[in-house]
Enzyme design. Sequence first.
Site, PDB file in Angstrom:
ATOM      1  N   HIS A 166       0.824  -1.213   0.000  1.00 24.90           N
ATOM      2  CA  HIS A 166       0.000   0.000   0.000  1.00 24.90           C
ATOM      3  C   HIS A 166       0.855   1.258   0.000  1.00 24.90           C
ATOM      4  CE1 HIS A 166      -2.106  -3.283   2.229  1.00 24.90           C
ATOM      5  NE2 HIS A 166      -2.963  -3.072   1.258  1.00 24.90           N
TER       6      HIS A 166
HETATM    7  S1  FES Z   1       1.548  -0.215   3.463  1.00 25.14           S
HETATM    8 FE1  FES Z   1       0.048  -1.734   3.849  1.00 25.14          FE
HETATM    9  S2  FES Z   1       1.179  -3.454   4.482  1.00 25.14           S
HETATM   10 FE2  FES Z   1       2.677  -1.925   4.119  1.00 25.14          FE
END
Ligand code: FES
Length: 218
Positions: A166
């Site tokens: 993410h």
């Molecule tokens: S940013 Fe979501 S698991 Fe690393």
Amino acid sequence: MTQDADRPTPSPSCPIPGGGARRRDVLSTVIVGAGCVGACALAYPFLDSLNGTKNTSLGEDDSIDVDIAALRPGQQLVVTWRGWPVFIQKRTPEMLASLKTADIVQRLRDPDSKILQQPKDATNWHRSVVPEIGVLIGICTHLGCVPSYATPSPNDKSGKYSCPCHGSQFDVAGRVYKDAPAPYNLPVPPVTMLSATHVRIGQSKGDPAFSIASIQQI
Ligand code: FES
């Protein structure tokens, strides 16, 4: 780890706490050198199981002793401790200078490591026992993916970590940037420098009472 209704389905590149990747306890190493970005982290579980180099040995309790003699400036070594990937970096002067660069520091969520994510002897500007050697548990504090290491390059001599799931970003001391979904800095395990070429992970000479279970989040 906080519960999240939007939690993604676990995958090999995005393990969640308690998943199979966490429970493995294999002592092996992978050195990440220049030009190895992103894909190296995704490939890590596979490399880890295939790599034949064994430069770790069991210390007291569940600690491991790691030979870092082959580690060159800017490189990272990956070992496994308690089933977690542990990143060991040899930092260049440029990497160390970046940890104090105001432009970077002001964009970090917890630049002074006020939240308990490390032993006392790593609660400092470099988040390590000695500035030149960084040791981090490679588990993103958002949902548990393994961040990838961007080695220093001519265009960016500071190095950094990026989470492939993410997009959370961390500096080379594992400090998370404010605009990232990860809420905390990467955890630092208990570390003792046995010599200039050997590191013990799992014991902290500078904070012997420290327990990894006491940190805010892994
Ligand atoms: S940013 Fe979501 S698991 Fe690393």
